[in-house]
Design a protein around this motif. Structure first.
Motif, PDB file in Angstrom:
ATOM      1  N   THR A  82      -3.184  -7.127  -1.772  1.00  0.00           N
ATOM      2  CA  THR A  82      -3.365  -5.912  -2.575  1.00  0.00           C
ATOM      3  C   THR A  82      -2.039  -5.421  -3.128  1.00  0.00           C
ATOM      4  O   THR A  82      -0.971  -5.640  -2.523  1.00  0.00           O
ATOM      5  N   THR A  83      -2.117  -4.761  -4.274  1.00  0.00           N
ATOM      6  CA  THR A  83      -0.932  -4.157  -4.885  1.00  0.00           C
ATOM      7  C   THR A  83      -1.390  -3.052  -5.833  1.00  0.00           C
ATOM      8  O   THR A  83      -2.470  -3.139  -6.433  1.00  0.00           O
ATOM      9  N   SER A  84      -0.602  -2.011  -5.941  1.00  0.00           N
ATOM     10  CA  SER A  84      -0.882  -0.951  -6.904  1.00  0.00           C
ATOM     11  C   SER A  84       0.049  -1.107  -8.098  1.00  0.00           C
ATOM     12  O   SER A  84       0.984  -1.914  -8.069  1.00  0.00           O
ATOM     13  N   ILE A  85      -0.190  -0.346  -9.136  1.00  0.00           N
ATOM     14  CA  ILE A  85       0.558  -0.513 -10.375  1.00  0.00           C
ATOM     15  C   ILE A  85       2.046  -0.235 -10.183  1.00  0.00           C
ATOM     16  O   ILE A  85       2.911  -0.793 -10.880  1.00  0.00           O
ATOM     17  N   ASN A  86       2.372   0.623  -9.212  1.00  0.00           N
ATOM     18  CA  ASN A  86       3.774   0.996  -9.009  1.00  0.00           C
ATOM     19  C   ASN A  86       4.477   0.148  -7.946  1.00  0.00           C
ATOM     20  O   ASN A  86       5.680   0.308  -7.728  1.00  0.00           O
ATOM     21  N   ASP A  87       3.737  -0.747  -7.293  1.00  0.00           N
ATOM     22  CA  ASP A  87       4.343  -1.603  -6.276  1.00  0.00           C
ATOM     23  C   ASP A  87       5.148  -2.724  -6.921  1.00  0.00           C
ATOM     24  O   ASP A  87       4.791  -3.245  -7.990  1.00  0.00           O
ATOM     25  N   SER A  88       6.200  -3.125  -6.251  1.00  0.00           N
ATOM     26  CA  SER A  88       7.000  -4.257  -6.735  1.00  0.00           C
ATOM     27  C   SER A  88       6.594  -5.564  -6.051  1.00  0.00           C
ATOM     28  O   SER A  88       7.066  -6.636  -6.415  1.00  0.00           O
ATOM     29  N   GLU A  89       5.703  -5.446  -5.044  1.00  0.00           N
ATOM     30  CA  GLU A  89       5.268  -6.619  -4.287  1.00  0.00           C
ATOM     31  C   GLU A  89       3.751  -6.639  -4.110  1.00  0.00           C
ATOM     32  O   GLU A  89       3.076  -5.611  -4.226  1.00  0.00           O
ATOM     33  N   ILE A  90       3.243  -7.829  -3.812  1.00  0.00           N
ATOM     34  CA  ILE A  90       1.848  -7.998  -3.410  1.00  0.00           C
ATOM     35  C   ILE A  90       1.829  -8.049  -1.887  1.00  0.00           C
ATOM     36  O   ILE A  90       2.464  -8.922  -1.279  1.00  0.00           O
ATOM     37  N   HIS A  91       1.125  -7.138  -1.270  1.00  0.00           N
ATOM     38  CA  HIS A  91       1.102  -7.036   0.188  1.00  0.00           C
ATOM     39  C   HIS A  91      -0.001  -7.914   0.759  1.00  0.00           C
ATOM     40  O   HIS A  91      -1.131  -7.938   0.235  1.00  0.00           O
ATOM     41  N   ASN A  92       0.321  -8.639   1.837  1.00  0.00           N
ATOM     42  CA  ASN A  92      -0.627  -9.555   2.471  1.00  0.00           C
ATOM     43  C   ASN A  92      -0.890  -9.127   3.911  1.00  0.00           C
ATOM     44  O   ASN A  92       0.055  -8.822   4.663  1.00  0.00           O
ATOM     45  N   TYR A  93      -2.174  -9.125   4.277  1.00  0.00           N
ATOM     46  CA  TYR A  93      -2.545  -8.723   5.632  1.00  0.00           C
ATOM     47  C   TYR A  93      -3.655  -9.642   6.157  1.00  0.00           C
ATOM     48  O   TYR A  93      -4.395 -10.259   5.382  1.00  0.00           O
ATOM     49  N   GLN A  94      -3.745  -9.684   7.469  1.00  0.00           N
ATOM     50  CA  GLN A  94      -4.896 -10.275   8.147  1.00  0.00           C
ATOM     51  C   GLN A  94      -5.455  -9.237   9.101  1.00  0.00           C
ATOM     52  O   GLN A  94      -4.700  -8.574   9.812  1.00  0.00           O
ATOM     53  N   ILE A  95      -6.774  -9.092   9.103  1.00  0.00           N
ATOM     54  CA  ILE A  95      -7.423  -8.136   9.997  1.00  0.00           C
ATOM     55  C   ILE A  95      -8.461  -8.871  10.824  1.00  0.00           C
ATOM     56  O   ILE A  95      -9.329  -9.569  10.273  1.00  0.00           O
ATOM     57  N   ASN A  96      -8.363  -8.737  12.136  1.00  0.00           N
ATOM     58  CA  ASN A  96      -9.318  -9.354  13.059  1.00  0.00           C
ATOM     59  C   ASN A  96     -10.325  -8.290  13.484  1.00  0.00           C
ATOM     60  O   ASN A  96     -10.014  -7.403  14.285  1.00  0.00           O
ATOM     61  N   LEU A  97     -11.529  -8.352  12.940  1.00  0.00           N
ATOM     62  CA  LEU A  97     -12.534  -7.332  13.218  1.00  0.00           C
ATOM     63  C   LEU A  97     -13.104  -7.444  14.629  1.00  0.00           C
ATOM     64  O   LEU A  97     -13.846  -6.552  15.062  1.00  0.00           O
ATOM     65  N   LYS A  98     -12.775  -8.515  15.345  1.00  0.00           N
ATOM     66  CA  LYS A  98     -13.227  -8.639  16.730  1.00  0.00           C
ATOM     67  C   LYS A  98     -12.339  -7.864  17.696  1.00  0.00           C
ATOM     68  O   LYS A  98     -12.692  -7.678  18.857  1.00  0.00           O
ATOM     69  N   GLU A  99     -11.194  -7.398  17.182  1.00  0.00           N
ATOM     70  CA  GLU A  99     -10.289  -6.629  18.017  1.00  0.00           C
ATOM     71  C   GLU A  99     -10.321  -5.160  17.596  1.00  0.00           C
ATOM     72  O   GLU A  99     -10.909  -4.800  16.583  1.00  0.00           O
ATOM     73  N   SER A 100      -9.675  -4.327  18.373  1.00  0.00           N
ATOM     74  CA  SER A 100      -9.620  -2.904  18.076  1.00  0.00           C
ATOM     75  C   SER A 100      -8.176  -2.432  18.168  1.00  0.00           C
ATOM     76  O   SER A 100      -7.306  -3.122  18.708  1.00  0.00           O
ATOM     77  N   GLY A 101      -7.931  -1.230  17.602  1.00  0.00           N
ATOM     78  CA  GLY A 101      -6.584  -0.674  17.672  1.00  0.00           C
ATOM     79  C   GLY A 101      -5.647  -1.307  16.665  1.00  0.00           C
ATOM     80  O   GLY A 101      -6.047  -2.069  15.778  1.00  0.00           O
ATOM     81  N   SER A 102      -4.377  -1.020  16.832  1.00  0.00           N
ATOM     82  CA  SER A 102      -3.370  -1.493  15.882  1.00  0.00           C
ATOM     83  C   SER A 102      -3.186  -3.002  15.928  1.00  0.00           C
ATOM     84  O   SER A 102      -2.684  -3.612  14.977  1.00  0.00           O
TER      85      SER A 102
END
Length: 475
Positions: A82-102
């Motif tokens: 994801t990135t917004s119009i004002n961002d200088s980078e494209i941010h990459n994430y992985q989310i494990n929905l089997k886990e909870s918390g941070s």
């Protein structure tokens, strides 16, 4: 927010991507691509990308999926760019929905945009769901989304098995175009013409209007309403559109998914969703007979509310869409109990006002049950009045009656006079068949020239919603 399967999660992710496009001031593309390679892996790769305003991690933090379904075997991983119009980078994430918390969120290395200005998001996951079933669900969702008629979003749906020749399916969904609308069109206007096109295209299953059933937009009878409710610093908007159409029963090539029942299309915050129990109770509490309609009951089928009618002509069909959304952003959502009361009140109000609008535009077609009973006596009454006039020996009285009826000569036949009197009687019935709380018009006399009809001194106008008392049961 918990989902019962990865299919339901996918539908939610598509709706979220549509929201990001809607909020953008630019022309946006939303792509949903389903791909698999049967020989190498049985899993289905699902990609949902958009060129909207960009997403935030808050959109994904509260997502939950039930993993108790054995048929829904997947690892629970989401890959996000994801990135917004004002961002200088494209941010990459992985989310494990089997886990909870941070620990469920992992930040990956970002990609530089090299000075380019653009925004957008892509969410990917792999699952062992049935691709045909998922494709059908997505297709149905996008057909309904078109009713909102948001002009700046083009949607692409692709499905392909790389190991199966000619298996590629592709369709582009664009805002409905049967009626050209100005850029400044309101949300209610877009919804009105969106539902109209949905009807003309048989549930958006056709790319153009069905010429076998409809000649033009004017074939439809439409009623619209928009209500607002302000409470607890929250402005809730409810838009309602009702479309009544006629389709010849001799046309057997076209069909309706639910037959003569009415599917109530329900949107919440610009996304299709199931209708709440409070909203269905509101529909039940409406006095449909005031509009010449007889509600037999409401059936709930997989979250879809279907209205069953009694004595509805076989060639007549009723379509209803309701759209509820909170106007301000970010949203301040009331407690479930208070929200339920708000929805019940505002749904009933919006549907009644749209029926009033429909009746005002087509009064002769939506008389109340009582007015219809009275109108049945019009021919006999007209015959009796005509007989009294024609049998009178007072020529001045006859001339005055002929003048008031708009007839030029006393030589006209009995049938013409009876028809003229009957038309005036029916006109009086239709004028009086109104909500007494809405209209303070003086009922016209049968034999009264237009110049002699007096308007009321004070014009009554309905106020907007009043505040709800949470402890008061209004129904």
């Amino acid at each position: 927010m918990e989902f019962s399967s990865s299919q339901k999660l996918c539908l939610h992710l598509i709706s979220s991507a549509y929201q990001r496009c809607r909020l953008s001031e630019q022309i946006c593309r939303l792509s949903v691509i389903l791909t698999r390679s049967s020989s190498s892996s049985p899993s289905l790769r699902i990609s949902i990308s958009d060129t909207g305003i960009g997403s935030s991690l808050e959109e994904f933090q509260n997502l939950r999926v039930s993993f108790t379904n054995a048929a829904d075997n997947w690892d629970g991983m989401l890959s996000i760019k994801t990135t917004s119009i004002n961002d200088s980078e494209i941010h990459n994430y992985q989310i494990n929905l089997k886990e909870s918390g941070s620990s469920r969120i992992t930040s990956l290395t970002s990609d530089s945009k090299n000075g380019a200005k653009f925004s957008g998001s892509e969410v990917c996951l792999s699952s062992f769901v049935n691709s045909d079933l998922l494709l059908a669900e997505i297709h149905s969702l996008l057909e309904k989304v078109l009713i909102l008629n948001i002009p700046n979003v083009a949607i692409q749906l692709v499905s392909e098995d790389f190991d199966v020749p000619e298996s590629r399916y592709e369709k582009v969904f664009l805002a409905n175009t049967c009626k050209q609308l100005p850029i400044s069109a309101s949300s209610l206007e877009l919804l009105k013409f969106g539902l109209g096109d949905y009807v003309l295209k048989h549930g958006n299953n056709l790319s153009i209007k069905c010429n076998s059933c409809f000649t033009s937009w004017e074939d439809l009878k439409v009623g619209v309403a928009c209500c607002t409710e302000n409470r607890l610093h929250t402005e809730l908007v409810m838009e309602a559109v009702i479309v009544i159409s006629n389709m010849s029963i001799q046309n057997t090539t076209c069909f309706r998914e639910y037959g003569d029942k009415t599917e109530v299309l329900y949107f919440k915050d610009f996304s299709p969703c199931a209708m709440s129990q409070s909203s269905m109770k509101a529909l039940k509490s409406i006095d449909w007979k005031r509009y010449g309609l007889h509600l037999g009951g409401i059936v709930e089928l997989d979250g879809t509310a279907l209205l069953e009618w009694e004595n509805l002509p076989t060639d007549t069909h009723i379509d209803i869409v309701l759209h509820s959304y909170l106007k301000q952003y970010p949203m301040v959502i009331p407690t479930p109990r208070k929200m339920s009361q708000l929805e019940r009140s505002i749904v009933k109000r919006a549907v009644k006002l749209s029926l009033d609008d429909l009746k005002a535009n087509h009064s002769g077609d939506f008389l109340s049950s009582r007015a219809l009973q009275i109108r049945n006596y019009a021919p006999d009454l007209a015959q009796s009045i005509a007989g009294l006039i024609l049998s009178s020996s007072d020529l001045d009285f006859q001339r005055e009656c002929f003048s008031l009826l708009g007839l030029q000569s006393q030589d006209v036949g009995t049938e013409i006079m009876e028809n003229s009197i009957k038309e005036k009687i029916v006109s009086v019935i239709e004028t009086n068949d109104k909500d007494p709380d809405k209209s303070k018009e003086i009922a016209p006399f049968l034999f009264e020239e237009d110049d002699h009809i007096h308007e009321p001194d004070v014009e009554f106008q309905e106020s907007d919603f009043t505040y709800l008392d949470p402890d008061l049961d209004m129904f």
